[in-house]
Design a protein around this motif. Structure first.
Motif, PDB file in Angstrom:
ATOM      1  N   UNK A 170     -17.524 121.574 -48.210  1.00  0.00           N
ATOM      2  CA  UNK A 170     -17.041 120.669 -47.163  1.00  0.00           C
ATOM      3  C   UNK A 170     -17.534 121.130 -45.795  1.00  0.00           C
ATOM      4  N   UNK A 171     -17.417 122.438 -45.493  1.00  0.00           N
ATOM      5  CA  UNK A 171     -17.850 122.950 -44.192  1.00  0.00           C
ATOM      6  C   UNK A 171     -19.355 122.782 -44.016  1.00  0.00           C
ATOM      7  N   UNK A 172     -20.111 123.004 -45.080  1.00  0.00           N
ATOM      8  CA  UNK A 172     -21.566 122.861 -44.995  1.00  0.00           C
ATOM      9  C   UNK A 172     -21.954 121.442 -44.572  1.00  0.00           C
ATOM     10  N   UNK A 173     -21.415 120.429 -45.266  1.00  0.00           N
ATOM     11  CA  UNK A 173     -21.791 119.052 -44.938  1.00  0.00           C
ATOM     12  C   UNK A 173     -21.255 118.634 -43.575  1.00  0.00           C
ATOM     13  N   UNK A 174     -20.103 119.135 -43.193  1.00  0.00           N
ATOM     14  CA  UNK A 174     -19.561 118.840 -41.868  1.00  0.00           C
ATOM     15  C   UNK A 174     -20.511 119.333 -40.777  1.00  0.00           C
ATOM     16  N   UNK A 175     -20.921 120.602 -40.860  1.00  0.00           N
ATOM     17  CA  UNK A 175     -21.783 121.182 -39.825  1.00  0.00           C
ATOM     18  C   UNK A 175     -23.179 120.570 -39.849  1.00  0.00           C
ATOM     19  N   UNK A 176     -23.654 120.210 -41.034  1.00  0.00           N
ATOM     20  CA  UNK A 176     -24.973 119.590 -41.138  1.00  0.00           C
ATOM     21  C   UNK A 176     -24.980 118.225 -40.453  1.00  0.00           C
ATOM     22  N   UNK A 177     -23.917 117.449 -40.644  1.00  0.00           N
ATOM     23  CA  UNK A 177     -23.835 116.116 -40.038  1.00  0.00           C
ATOM     24  C   UNK A 177     -23.640 116.215 -38.526  1.00  0.00           C
ATOM     25  N   UNK A 178     -22.890 117.214 -38.071  1.00  0.00           N
ATOM     26  CA  UNK A 178     -22.661 117.394 -36.633  1.00  0.00           C
ATOM     27  C   UNK A 178     -23.965 117.673 -35.887  1.00  0.00           C
ATOM     28  N   UNK A 179     -24.920 118.378 -36.537  1.00  0.00           N
ATOM     29  CA  UNK A 179     -26.201 118.753 -35.924  1.00  0.00           C
ATOM     30  C   UNK A 179     -25.989 119.783 -34.812  1.00  0.00           C
ATOM     31  N   UNK A 180     -25.857 121.031 -35.219  1.00  0.00           N
ATOM     32  CA  UNK A 180     -25.565 122.112 -34.279  1.00  0.00           C
ATOM     33  C   UNK A 180     -26.725 122.420 -33.334  1.00  0.00           C
ATOM     34  N   UNK A 181     -27.920 121.978 -33.667  1.00  0.00           N
ATOM     35  CA  UNK A 181     -29.083 122.271 -32.827  1.00  0.00           C
ATOM     36  C   UNK A 181     -28.916 121.749 -31.403  1.00  0.00           C
ATOM     37  N   UNK A 182     -28.146 120.680 -31.242  1.00  0.00           N
ATOM     38  CA  UNK A 182     -27.970 120.099 -29.897  1.00  0.00           C
ATOM     39  C   UNK A 182     -27.174 121.022 -28.974  1.00  0.00           C
ATOM     40  N   UNK A 183     -26.525 122.051 -29.522  1.00  0.00           N
ATOM     41  CA  UNK A 183     -25.772 123.001 -28.709  1.00  0.00           C
ATOM     42  C   UNK A 183     -26.618 124.216 -28.326  1.00  0.00           C
TER      43      UNK A 183
END
Length: 431
Positions: free
Chosen positions: A293-306
């Motif tokens: 669940x955490x993996x797909x959550x963070x993947x969809x959020x797209x952390x690269x923009x931070x």
């Protein structure tokens, strides 16, 4: 088998050098797209980061034509150098100075040439040339010095068709795997909604309250091996898989976040025993959560923009900890994780099939460019007919032996044609 230098069958064309004020980030009248090394991907052209230049800056021979191959000739990454794209039709554009165009001459089939540039012998040649090189640069002589079988047009077409079929099977299997990934992402969105908008009103937590994030341990580049064996452990860095090392830092199932490098913010799941370098962050539970669940959550959020920093993008752990995420009840996370596990089992089967297809392609390409895969002479006896004939002869011999008949061997004189081939003297008057 006769071999010829590839340089006798191709022309190499340099890319365009340009100044910052020559280019546009958006299409404009009379401007054409310019492909760069990072636009060259195994699956084809990545059009997400195109630039445009006025067509007057492009020489006639620098426009990409049907049958051309575009190579990544120079890059900061050895993984990119040598990658190439084959163009089945004219492309209304050109390419930058870090690329080069390979244009076939009339004495080689362009589809046959394209399969050579995907082959194991070509890739092995490039890796060998770049190993230990200070500059990742594909010089003209590196390509010209390659040897390629000198075979007929029909044999070239035969090999191109054979390897193209194998490539299509590989592409289909990759597409099946991609669709499974898309299915899981769409399932996540259906169950939990858009995690940024949180239209389903889930509880919100800071990422740092849900998980403990800690960078991995340094490992020297000289200690990282590119080939796996049973005594080594997978090593992950800021951009994903780094290679294989002799020690491991973690054991279990964890979400990893790349925190430094061009791909910082990328998310991976690591399982079993593995090593994580200081350029990646390991997410350990602080509150209870499902790893999938955490993996797909963070993947969809797209952390690269931070990420921050232009020359060397990076993600500070402190910045990651402050990101707000949805935190649905554990029972819903578990339901999603169960769907992922079933889908991953199917995905594993597809990946095994993909590996088998890629191994087959590698074997075929090696044989093809050693001159061992040529079309059968239509006058030759087909292999299936020959095998059937041999089988019938064996049955006949066994029947004769069972019946107690003595075997008689009839020795025939060689025909004129066979005699010539075997250098046997032939006299047509001999009885």
């Amino acid at each position: 088998m006769k071999f010829e230098r590839l340089g006798d069958k191709i022309n190499q064309i340099r890319g365009i050098s340009y100044k910052p004020n020559d280019i546009s980030a958006i299409p404009m009248p009379d401007y054409v797209p310019i492909l760069k090394a990072n636009n060259i991907q195994e699956e084809g052209i990545d059009k997400s980061d195109l630039i445009y230049i006025h067509k007057s800056k492009v020489k006639p021979e620098q426009f990409i034509k049907k049958g051309d191959l575009l190579l990544a000739a120079s890059s900061g990454s050895k993984e990119i150098v040598g990658k190439n794209i084959y163009f089945e039709s004219d492309f209304e554009g050109s390419f930058g100075a870090f690329c080069k165009l390979v244009r076939p001459k009339k004495n080689i089939n362009h589809r046959y040439l394209s399969t050579f540039f995907k082959s194991v012998p070509y890739k092995r040649h490039i890796r060998k040339l770049l190993s230990g090189a200070l500059i990742n640069n594909l010089k003209n002589e590196y390509i010209d010095s390659l040897l390629i079988p000198d075979i007929s047009d029909s044999d070239q077409l035969h090999i191109a068709n054979l390897l193209s079929k194998a490539e299509n099977l590989i592409a289909q299997r990759k597409e099946s795997i991609r669709l499974l990934d898309e299915f899981l992402k769409s399932t996540f969105l259906e169950m939990f909604g858009d995690p940024l908008r949180n239209e389903k009103g889930w509880k919100v937590e800071h990422l740092g309250n849900v998980t403990v994030m800690k960078a991995g341990q340094f490992v020297a580049a000289s200690d990282i091996q590119s080939e796996f064996n049973e005594k080594l452990y997978t090593c992950y860095g800021g951009n994903g898989l780094r290679g294989y090392v002799k020690t491991y830092t973690h054991e279990g199932n964890f979400v990893l976040i790349g925190r430094q490098g061009a791909l910082c913010g990328n998310v991976k799941i690591a399982k079993g025993q593995f090593h994580v370098t200081e350029h990646a962050v390991v997410c350990s539970p602080k509150m209870q959560f499902e790893t999938y669940w955490l993996y797909y959550l963070l993947d969809i959020i797209n952390l690269n923009k931070y990420a921050s920093g232009a020359a060397q993008p990076g993600l500070a752990v402190g910045r990651l900890e402050q990101i707000e995420i949805i935190y649905p009840p554990l029972k819903f996370q578990t339901q999603f994780a169960q769907i992922v596990e079933k889908t991953e089992a199917l995905k594993t089967q597809y990946q095994q099939s993909l590996q088998e297809l890629e191994n087959l392609y590698g074997s075929l390409s090696q044989k093809a460019f050693r001159g061992e895969l040529v079309a059968q002479d239509p006058n030759d006896e087909p292999a299936s007919v020959m095998l059937e004939r041999i089988k019938e002869e064996k049955v006949q011999i066994k029947a004769e032996e069972k019946g107690g008949k003595s075997k008689q061997y009839l020795i025939k004189e060689p025909s004129e044609k066979i005699a010539a081939e075997r250098s046997v003297p032939y006299d047509k008057n001999t009885k």
